[in-house]
Design a protein around this motif. Structure first.
Motif, short mmCIF file in Angstrom:
data_model
loop_
_atom_site.label_atom_id
_atom_site.label_comp_id
_atom_site.label_asym_id
_atom_site.label_seq_id
_atom_site.Cartn_x
_atom_site.Cartn_y
_atom_site.Cartn_z
N PHE A 39 -6.02 18.55 -81.04
CA PHE A 39 -5.23 17.62 -81.38
C PHE A 39 -5.36 16.95 -82.80
CE2 PHE A 39 -7.03 13.22 -81.47
CZ PHE A 39 -8.37 13.50 -81.45
N VAL A 40 -4.07 16.57 -83.21
CA VAL A 40 -4.29 15.92 -84.82
C VAL A 40 -3.99 14.46 -84.58
CG1 VAL A 40 -3.26 16.04 -87.03
CG2 VAL A 40 -3.60 18.06 -85.82
N ARG A 41 -4.69 13.70 -85.43
CA ARG A 41 -4.17 11.96 -85.64
C ARG A 41 -4.50 11.80 -86.79
NH1 ARG A 41 -1.37 8.48 -86.00
NH2 ARG A 41 -1.57 6.21 -85.42
N HIS A 43 -2.94 9.19 -90.06
CA HIS A 43 -2.22 8.09 -90.44
C HIS A 43 -1.30 8.05 -91.75
CE1 HIS A 43 -3.90 5.35 -87.23
NE2 HIS A 43 -4.72 6.27 -87.20
N CYS A 88 -9.21 10.24 -79.20
CA CYS A 88 -8.51 9.16 -79.93
C CYS A 88 -8.64 7.96 -79.05
CB CYS A 88 -7.28 9.57 -80.24
SG CYS A 88 -6.36 8.37 -81.27
N ASP A 145 -6.69 10.55 -98.03
CA ASP A 145 -5.44 10.45 -97.79
C ASP A 145 -4.84 8.97 -98.14
OD1 ASP A 145 -7.08 9.56 -95.69
OD2 ASP A 145 -5.73 9.73 -94.10
N PHE A 156 -7.54 5.39 -95.83
CA PHE A 156 -8.17 5.29 -94.44
C PHE A 156 -9.66 5.25 -94.63
CE2 PHE A 156 -9.95 6.63 -90.59
CZ PHE A 156 -8.94 6.14 -89.59
N HIS A 185 -7.65 18.84 -90.35
CA HIS A 185 -8.73 18.31 -89.58
C HIS A 185 -9.90 17.79 -90.54
CE1 HIS A 185 -7.11 19.00 -85.74
NE2 HIS A 185 -6.95 20.24 -86.04
N ARG A 190 -15.55 16.13 -93.37
CA ARG A 190 -15.31 15.08 -92.68
C ARG A 190 -16.59 14.52 -91.91
NH1 ARG A 190 -11.78 16.32 -87.42
NH2 ARG A 190 -11.71 14.03 -87.34
N GLY A 198 -12.31 8.40 -82.03
CA GLY A 198 -12.21 9.56 -83.16
C GLY A 198 -11.80 8.76 -84.58
N SER A 201 -14.47 9.19 -87.15
CA SER A 201 -14.69 10.63 -87.57
C SER A 201 -13.77 10.74 -89.05
CB SER A 201 -14.72 11.34 -86.61
OG SER A 201 -15.70 11.49 -85.72
N LYS A 203 -11.57 11.76 -91.91
CA LYS A 203 -11.60 13.31 -92.49
C LYS A 203 -11.28 13.21 -94.14
CE LYS A 203 -7.83 13.60 -89.42
NZ LYS A 203 -6.96 14.27 -88.74
N TRP A 204 -11.37 14.24 -94.66
CA TRP A 204 -11.27 14.22 -96.10
C TRP A 204 -12.07 13.31 -96.92
CZ3 TRP A 204 -6.69 12.98 -93.16
CH2 TRP A 204 -6.07 13.86 -92.77
N TYR A 224 -7.86 -0.25 -84.40
CA TYR A 224 -8.86 0.14 -83.92
C TYR A 224 -9.68 -0.95 -83.39
CZ TYR A 224 -6.69 4.41 -84.85
OH TYR A 224 -6.04 5.67 -84.84
N1 MTE Z 1 -9.52 10.25 -91.16
C1 MTE Z 1 -8.68 9.89 -92.10
N2 MTE Z 1 -9.01 10.06 -93.30
N3 MTE Z 1 -7.33 9.55 -91.74
C2 MTE Z 1 -6.87 9.51 -90.56
O1 MTE Z 1 -5.67 9.19 -90.50
N4 MTE Z 1 -7.50 9.56 -88.20
C3 MTE Z 1 -8.76 9.31 -87.32
C4 MTE Z 1 -9.90 10.21 -87.67
N5 MTE Z 1 -10.11 10.32 -89.17
C5 MTE Z 1 -7.95 9.85 -89.43
C6 MTE Z 1 -9.17 10.14 -89.84
C7 MTE Z 1 -8.30 9.29 -86.08
S1 MTE Z 1 -7.65 7.91 -85.31
C8 MTE Z 1 -8.70 10.54 -85.14
S2 MTE Z 1 -8.52 10.15 -83.51
C9 MTE Z 1 -9.23 11.50 -85.54
O2 MTE Z 1 -9.47 11.55 -87.22
C10 MTE Z 1 -8.58 12.67 -85.20
O3 MTE Z 1 -9.14 13.84 -85.77
P1 MTE Z 1 -8.50 15.17 -85.57
O4 MTE Z 1 -6.98 15.17 -86.26
O5 MTE Z 1 -9.16 16.09 -86.17
O6 MTE Z 1 -8.15 15.59 -84.32
#
Ligand code: MTE
Length: 362
Positions: A39-41, A43, A88, A145, A156, A185, A190, A198, A201, A203-204, A224
């Motif tokens: 799954f991908v989340r 923002h 998430c 991002d 974020f 991802h 990350r 989630g 956690s 990312k980037w 959140y």
């Molecule tokens: N990290 C960044 N930089 N930007 C984001 O939008 N979304 C978060 C998190 N890390 C997010 C992020 C949320 S709400 C979730 S649930 C998870 O990443 C989803 O990770 P995935 O897309 O690898 O499944």
């Protein structure tokens, strides 16, 4: 923007920013979710990161600020491999939306969860290299991002308490399922915070900041956060509310799917359960009469403390309409609420009510 490679049956909940997950029967086919089904989340955008110039900055109340390339993180720090589930906070929001509308939020069903095998650097090793000052209580993360919301542009971010950051499961991950992180991802790096929503956690990953207070980022201070059912968007005091961290016990029926029509006889019911933390799942029970009587489900072999657990049950069903229900109990005795109404909240987080679907047996 880097290409996003997903399975043809991947359900896209929003294209820009890209959000989605796999159909539940496909999710339940693999204990380790293949990357194309993960799954991908998002923002905001998926940054196109140049790995040669990429540097992770470690700053705040530390003895030494660090700037680390991916090669340094890979070669000069220990590496760990950990199977872990990522979920998430907005999972199963559609069931909360059926209680009372939740405008402006993604209509997630139960697919906002996946289980990967992650490889990376233990976060405590990087924090030790920086030297953590005694005034540090929280570890804040920010991503590369850019999020656009109601005319504003921001990054974020989020934070976790220092004690969680120092625990062995916390990782700066550079691989998912044996390959470099896919761009969507979090390539090249990350956070992986098993057992937490989630959102933590990040990312980037651009910066890690040691500080006395939780992150001031929008996604820690507003999004959140969990508010009681009587708080609404027009009455909210953002200084209140619980910053989300630890996950709760949860269980979901993946197969059959809601509103399926099945032939009479014994049906195979399958799904997943998570304990929230590392304590594990004690029991999963399934009902075919809306929760009046229960059958204990068979649990798959336990994986690792931070992994979900698959379950299955055979039910002999007569012709007619049946409400299938699942509920789980964690090893620490934690259980799920029977219905979603009392846990409704205006942002639509943390729905772990008994999962109910209706099927027809012909
Ligand atoms: N990290 C960044 N930089 N930007 C984001 O939008 N979304 C978060 C998190 N890390 C997010 C992020 C949320 S709400 C979730 S649930 C998870 O990443 C989803 O990770 P995935 O897309 O690898 O499944």
């Amino acid at each position: 923007m880097p290409a996003i490679h997903k399975h043809p049956e991947f359900i896209v909940r929003s294209a820009e920013p890209f959000n989605g997950g796999p159909p539940l029967p496909l999710l339940r086919e693999h204990v380790v979710t293949p990357s194309e089904l993960f799954f991908v989340r998002n923002h905001g955008n998926v940054p196109d990161v140049d790995v040669a110039s990429y540097r992770l900055r470690v700053e705040g109340v530390v003895d030494r600020e660090l700037q680390l390339s991916l090669a340094e993180l890979r070669n000069e720090f220990p590496s760990v491999t950990l199977p872990a589930t990522l979920q998430c906070a907005g999972i199963r929001r559609t069931e909360l939306m059926a209680v009372e509308p939740i405008p402006g939020e993604l209509p997630w069903e139960a697919e906002a969860i996946s289980h990967g095998v992650w490889r990376g650097v233990p976060l405590h090793a990087v924090l030790a290299a920086a030297g953590v000052d005694s005034t540090a209580k929280h570890v804040a993360f920010s991503g590369l991002d850019v999020v656009q919301r109601r005319g504003e542009t921001f990054g974020f971010g989020g934070s976790i308490p220092l004690a969680k950051a120092l625990s062995p499961e916390l990782m700066l991950a550079y691989e998912l399922n044996g390959a470099p992180l896919p761009p969507t991802h979090g390539f090249p790096l990350r956070v992986l915070a098993p057992g937490y929503v989630g959102a933590r956690s990040v990312k980037w990953l651009a910066t890690i900041t040691l500080q006395a207070e939780p992150s001031a980022n929008y996604f820690q201070q507003r999004a959140y956060k969990l508010f009681p059912p009587d708080v609404h968007a027009n009455t909210v005091d953002w200084a209140e509310g619980e910053m989300l961290g630890e996950l709760d016990v949860n269980a979901v029926i993946c197969q059959p799917t809601a509103d399926a029509t099945l032939p009479r006889g014994t049906i195979d019911v399958q799904g997943y359960a998570i304990a929230g933390g590392p304590q594990g799942i004690e029991r999963v029970e399934v009902s075919s009469d809306g929760g009046t009587t229960w059958t204990e489900a068979r649990l798959s072999a336990p994986l690792q403390p931070w992994s979900w657990r698959f379950w299955s049950a055979q039910l002999a069903l007569s012709a007619g309409c049946h409400q299938l229900v699942v509920r789980a109990c964690a090893m620490d005795g934690a259980t799920q609420p029977p219905v979603a109404g009392p846990i409704w909240n205006f942002k639509g987080y943390m729905n772990n009510a008994w999962h109910r679907i209706t099927i027809v047996v012909s």
